[in-house]
Design a protein around this motif. Structure first.
Motif, mmCIF file in Angstrom:
data_model
loop_
_atom_site.group_PDB
_atom_site.id
_atom_site.type_symbol
_atom_site.label_atom_id
_atom_site.label_comp_id
_atom_site.label_asym_id
_atom_site.label_seq_id
_atom_site.Cartn_x
_atom_site.Cartn_y
_atom_site.Cartn_z
ATOM 1 N N GLN A 183 61.131 102.769 27.133
ATOM 2 C CA GLN A 183 60.615 102.240 25.916
ATOM 3 C C GLN A 183 60.992 101.426 24.970
ATOM 4 O OE1 GLN A 183 57.925 103.882 26.396
ATOM 5 N NE2 GLN A 183 57.526 106.119 25.945
ATOM 6 N N LEU A 184 62.122 101.114 25.153
ATOM 7 C CA LEU A 184 62.785 99.879 24.412
ATOM 8 C C LEU A 184 62.026 98.630 24.951
ATOM 9 C CD1 LEU A 184 66.569 100.976 23.911
ATOM 10 C CD2 LEU A 184 64.982 100.674 22.055
ATOM 11 N N ASP A 185 62.230 98.647 25.870
ATOM 12 C CA ASP A 185 61.487 97.457 26.672
ATOM 13 C C ASP A 185 59.984 97.277 26.311
ATOM 14 O OD1 ASP A 185 63.833 96.743 27.889
ATOM 15 O OD2 ASP A 185 63.075 97.551 29.999
ATOM 16 N N ALA A 186 59.414 98.344 26.188
ATOM 17 C CA ALA A 186 57.954 98.442 25.698
ATOM 18 C C ALA A 186 57.804 97.899 24.345
ATOM 19 C CB ALA A 186 57.341 99.761 26.133
ATOM 20 N N LEU A 215 72.453 101.388 27.095
ATOM 21 C CA LEU A 215 71.409 101.728 26.098
ATOM 22 C C LEU A 215 72.043 100.854 24.947
ATOM 23 C CD1 LEU A 215 68.928 103.057 24.620
ATOM 24 C CD2 LEU A 215 70.687 104.927 23.724
ATOM 25 N N ALA A 216 73.120 100.941 24.771
ATOM 26 C CA ALA A 216 73.950 100.031 23.546
ATOM 27 C C ALA A 216 73.508 98.631 23.521
ATOM 28 C CB ALA A 216 75.561 100.417 23.557
ATOM 29 N N TYR A 217 73.694 98.184 24.756
ATOM 30 C CA TYR A 217 73.515 96.726 25.061
ATOM 31 C C TYR A 217 72.053 96.403 24.661
ATOM 32 C CZ TYR A 217 78.070 96.182 27.184
ATOM 33 O OH TYR A 217 79.449 95.909 27.544
ATOM 34 N N ARG A 218 71.143 97.170 25.037
ATOM 35 C CA ARG A 218 69.758 97.099 25.128
ATOM 36 C C ARG A 218 69.379 97.250 23.449
ATOM 37 N NH1 ARG A 218 66.255 94.675 24.574
ATOM 38 N NH2 ARG A 218 64.200 94.805 25.505
ATOM 39 N N LEU A 219 70.095 98.116 22.902
ATOM 40 C CA LEU A 219 69.797 98.132 21.396
ATOM 41 C C LEU A 219 70.223 96.641 20.587
ATOM 42 C CD1 LEU A 219 70.653 101.870 20.629
ATOM 43 C CD2 LEU A 219 68.478 100.913 20.447
ATOM 44 N N ALA A 220 71.253 96.367 21.113
ATOM 45 C CA ALA A 220 72.027 95.033 20.443
ATOM 46 C C ALA A 220 70.940 93.741 20.761
ATOM 47 C CB ALA A 220 73.478 94.870 20.888
ATOM 48 N N ASP A 221 70.191 94.000 21.958
ATOM 49 C CA ASP A 221 69.357 92.944 22.253
ATOM 50 C C ASP A 221 68.036 93.015 21.572
ATOM 51 O OD1 ASP A 221 71.328 91.568 23.681
ATOM 52 O OD2 ASP A 221 70.696 92.398 25.408
ATOM 53 N N MET A 222 67.555 93.977 21.043
ATOM 54 C CA MET A 222 66.433 94.139 20.440
ATOM 55 C C MET A 222 65.814 93.144 19.284
ATOM 56 S SD MET A 222 64.807 96.649 21.784
ATOM 57 C CE MET A 222 63.365 97.141 20.773
#
Length: 419
Positions: A183-186, A215-222
């Motif tokens: 869902q973060l990717d979406a 999840l931490a890395y993905r949130l940082a890359d948003m």
């Protein structure tokens, strides 16, 4: 007679004792980890207290499932069984389960991951600014929980013109992390102003998906600001440290996502309108005053006076111009007369010299002229082949032409004699 045992026999005996002794089949041991060096597969280290040390081994499968990292000096509680290595005669405890002493494994894993991410600067990176007037707010949470209802209610009350877009996700259990990442990717592919991610309260195990490293890395890359609202106010997750803002409750998250309420916007617009009206009125009054002052000036009331000085200056300039032109003409005429006086003798002298030189050239030319030679009694004889220079060039009967200084004579050769 004394019967001596071999080392092998004694070792086998002792190993059997270790194997069949019910007190050694399942041992609960507490101590401090020592001499731990991570290996590719099985792990070998020691467990000690103030007075003794015992070897320990963790097989690869057990070690791979540990939720935390073993380090020297860590106090641990171990469950396992005893074993003896026949080749060396040393005994050790084979670890079936190990967990930190005094703190849960999840808590230790949380602290270790927190320390790791802090070391690489994931928490100290520049935070994204939440826009004051969001148009589209994305929310990742459970579709059936109270979180989404609280967010919708708060946004509707504070800033109802903002749209809320729910991305439903599993927020607990084994499928939570993959679903949250999806869902973060979406959301990252959409055109949103801010993201709220979270869930309601629960135990540490219930909230554990929000402590995942991926999840931490993905949130940082948003690419957009992220607001984390996980659990209750006393709950803290890795997602809270990574997010650009942390909210204690879903209501607080919605308030952070809408920093300015619609009434504040209307009040601000009213204030702006009042200030603009006052500013325009003041400007109009100032311009009217300037207009009255300008209208009262003599330039507009008596415009002819504007040209009086100009006309005077024009007359003076015209007089000066006429005077200057007359003076310049007089000086030019005087200079022309002087030049003419000097030029006339020079022209006559030059003409005399040129005439004398011409006569000399003519005299020199006459000296070499064929006509002058003819005038002295000479002649030029020509035949069919041109000028006759020798008697051999003629034959009896040839026609010739003789040129004298005053005409031409034609003759026929009747006789020739050599001198």
């Amino acid at each position: 007679m004394i019967e001596y045992l071999t080392v092998t026999a004694l070792t086998k005996y002792l190993k059997r004792k270790f194997t069949v002794d019910p007190h050694l089949q399942k041992i609960y041991l507490t101590g401090e980890v020592s001499n731990f060096r991570p290996r590719a597969k099985h792990q070998y280290f020691s467990i000690k207290d103030a007075h003794a040390t015992i070897g320990a081994a963790i097989w690869q499968g057990v070690y791979a499932r540990l939720p935390f990292k073993l380090v020297d000096g860590m106090k641990v509680n171990v469950t396992g069984h005893m074993d003896l290595l026949e080749t060396s005669g040393s005994y050790s405890i084979i670890v079936d389960k190990i967990e930190p002493d005094g703190v849960g494994a999840l808590a230790l894993q949380f602290e270790q991951l927190k320390h790791k991410l802090a070391e690489i600067g994931l928490f100290s990176r520049p935070k994204k600014v939440i826009p004051q007037f969001p148009k589209k707010i994305a929310v990742i949470t459970s579709p059936s929980g109270a979180v989404i209802r609280d967010i919708m209610t708060t946004v509707a009350r504070r800033y109802p013109i903002a749209g809320i877009y729910l991305y439903p996700a599993v927020v607990q259990g084994a499928q939570a992390v993959p679903d949250l990442l999806r869902q973060l990717d979406a959301v990252a592919q959409g055109d949103y102003d801010v993201l709220i991610i979270g869930r309601g309260g629960g135990s540490m195990e219930d909230l554990w998906a929000f402590n995942d490293e991926k999840l931490a890395y993905r949130l940082a890359d948003m690419p957009l600001p992220v607001i984390s609202s996980v659990g209750h106010e006393t709950d803290t997750t890795i997602a809270d440290f990574v997010a650009d803002q942390r909210a204690a409750t879903p209501t607080a998250a919605a308030e952070l996502a809408t920093p300015i309420t619609l009434p504040q916007v209307w009040n601000g617009l009213t204030d702006w309108q009042t200030r603009m009206v006052n500013s325009v009125s003041h400007k109009i009054t100032e311009l009217e005053s300037r207009l009255q002052r300008v209208q009262g000036r003599y330039v507009l009331t008596e415009p002819n006076r504007l040209y009086e000085g100009v006309m005077q200056r024009l007359d003076l300039a015209q007089n000066r111009l006429v005077s200057n032109m007359g003076q310049q003409v007089e000086r030019a005429e005087h200079q022309f007369a002087l030049v003419q006086q000097r030029l006339q003798p020079a022209i006559s002298q030059t003409f005399t010299k040129k005439d004398e030189h011409f006569r000399q050239l003519v005299a020199h030319l006459n000296l070499v002229s064929p006509l002058e030679v003819l005038a002295r009694g000479y002649s030029v004889t020509t035949g069919e082949q041109g000028i006759i220079q020798s008697i051999d060039d003629l034959a009896v009967g040839d026609h010739i032409e003789v040129r004298l200084h005053d005409g031409h004579v034609k003759a026929t050769i009747t006789e020739k004699r050599k001198a």
